[in-house]
Each structure stands twice: as structure tokens, then as C-alpha cells.
Design a protein around this motif. Sequence first.
Motif, PDB file in Angstrom:
ATOM      1  N   PHE A  24       2.378  11.614  -1.702  1.00 19.94           N
ATOM      2  CA  PHE A  24       1.987  11.229  -3.044  1.00 19.94           C
ATOM      3  C   PHE A  24       1.341  12.408  -3.749  1.00 19.94           C
ATOM      4  N   ASP A  38       0.817  -1.204   0.000  1.00 22.77           N
ATOM      5  CA  ASP A  38       0.000   0.000   0.000  1.00 22.77           C
ATOM      6  C   ASP A  38       0.855   1.261   0.000  1.00 22.77           C
ATOM      7  N   PRO A  39       0.463   2.262  -0.823  1.00 23.28           N
ATOM      8  CA  PRO A  39       1.225   3.510  -0.864  1.00 23.28           C
ATOM      9  C   PRO A  39       0.992   4.356   0.373  1.00 23.28           C
ATOM     10  N   THR A  40       1.959   5.205   0.680  1.00 24.11           N
ATOM     11  CA  THR A  40       1.835   6.140   1.792  1.00 24.11           C
ATOM     12  C   THR A  40       2.285   7.508   1.335  1.00 24.11           C
ATOM     13  N   ASP A  41       2.151   8.532   2.194  1.00 29.23           N
ATOM     14  CA  ASP A  41       2.586   9.891   1.872  1.00 29.23           C
ATOM     15  C   ASP A  41       4.092   9.920   1.660  1.00 29.23           C
ATOM     16  N   THR A  72      -2.670  14.286   1.759  1.00 31.86           N
ATOM     17  CA  THR A  72      -3.772  14.413   2.718  1.00 31.86           C
ATOM     18  C   THR A  72      -3.947  15.843   3.204  1.00 31.86           C
ATOM     19  N   TRP A 111      -7.028   5.474  -4.830  1.00 31.56           N
ATOM     20  CA  TRP A 111      -7.580   6.417  -3.852  1.00 31.56           C
ATOM     21  C   TRP A 111      -8.101   5.665  -2.632  1.00 31.56           C
ATOM     22  N   ARG A 141      -5.126   4.327  -0.475  1.00 30.09           N
ATOM     23  CA  ARG A 141      -4.457   5.335   0.337  1.00 30.09           C
ATOM     24  C   ARG A 141      -5.263   5.694   1.578  1.00 30.09           C
ATOM     25  N   ARG A 142      -6.546   5.425   1.546  1.00 30.60           N
ATOM     26  CA  ARG A 142      -7.395   5.758   2.682  1.00 30.60           C
ATOM     27  C   ARG A 142      -7.763   4.535   3.504  1.00 30.60           C
TER      28      ARG A 142
END
Length: 241
Positions: free
Chosen positions: A12, A7-10, A176, A57, A60-61
Motif C-alpha cells: 500500500f 482489512d487492507p494488506t501490503d 511497512t 493506519w 493496517r497494523r
Amino acid sequence: MTVLPGDPTDPFPTTVSAGVTLVAIFGACLIGSTGAIRIAPLLMETAGLTLYAVGMWFRRRGHRLAGRSATAVGLLIAGGGLLGAVVLAPPLPTLLPLLACGLGALSVTLGVFPVSVRVARPLSTVGIALVFVGVTATTVVGTPSLWRSTVAVTLVFLSWDASERAIALGNRVGDTAETVAVELTGLAASVVVAAVAIALTLAAARVPITGPSIIGLAFLLVSSVFCLLALTHVPQSVDAD
């Protein structure tokens, strides 16, 4: 189980500008194309890449299951669209610009909705360049109307502008943060510049320049300047904020 990385994280690319990038790049591909054999595969790919972006999207959440499912299915649909373009076996002058647009749109999508931020800018830059080449080649071999070609090229410029804004803001504050106002302000400025560039280009095309027409040459020069502004000035002003 998908083959996508974790999973991607900040940080981004910001979602609003990334979304505008996709709308502009998909619009450039579709508006710049003519004939069902070009448009149908691009429509399928657009649907798949949109689903992929929605899935990213969600991921990321924290909605991992829904996100992974959407990204995997979206990539399969997009890949099916590109494969379909090859299976249809159109002539090379039709197929090559189509593949340039299709692969470019895929690269841009993976750039502004990346799994890793390290590949965001390279992927988006390469993708936009491919779409520009594809749209330009389609103008030569497909002979779309002038307004379609002008709008398509301008949308490529807008996608570049929006992708740069998304990546720059994302690197600075993360996706975010509350950046909607800044993004919309930059987008509005870009749209105004692009609209003027389109108007000047179409106006210049209506002025005969078979002779030493200073007016026609002046229109072409001014429209070129505005296109250059759409490429360079607006992103720099946003980054400087």
C-alpha cells in the motif's frame, strides 16, 4: 458493522508520503478558499478524512476494531461536510468549486489510504485534478489574494508529487518498509522547487508588463518552468532511485 471491505494488506502507499499528500491537498483546499461558507464545510471534511486516514493506519497494523470505527466515523463526518455545503445552498459559482475541492480531497484520501491498491493511483489522480479545477475556479469567482492562490496551486502540485511517491514506493517495497529517509529527501527537494516557484510567481506579479517588459516576461517564464518541474521532474527522480 460497517460496509467497508476487508482489512487492507501490503503493498500500500507508504504512510509518510501519504500523510504529506493529505496535508498538501487539505491545505490547497483551505488556503485557496475564501469566506466561511466555503471554509466551514471543508474544515469539517478535513477533520473527517483525517480520522479516516488514522483509522486506515490502525487497520493496517492489526487494530481492527479501532480502525474500522475510525474509518466509518471519519467517512460519515466527511460526508456530512459535503452534504452541509449543498444544504447551505450557496450560488452555483460558489458551490461548484467547493464541491470540486471537497470531492477531490475525498478521492485523494481514498487513493493514498485505499482499501484496495488497484484504485490507489486512479483515485488520487482524479482527486488532484478535481482540486486543481476547484482551486482555479475559486480564484476566478472568489478573488482570493495572489499569495493564497499561488500557495494553493503549488500545494496541489506537492500533493501530486507526494502521492506518486507514496504509491510508487508502496508498490515496490510495501508500506511497512523503512522508506522514511527516501521519502523525506524527495519531499525536501519538492518543497525547495515549490518555494522557488512561489517566489518567482509573486515576483513576476509585481513587475509591470504593460509594455515590452523583458524582465517581467522572463520572470513569468522561469516561474512556469519551476512549476513544471514541481509537476514532473521530482517524481521521476524519485522513481528512478
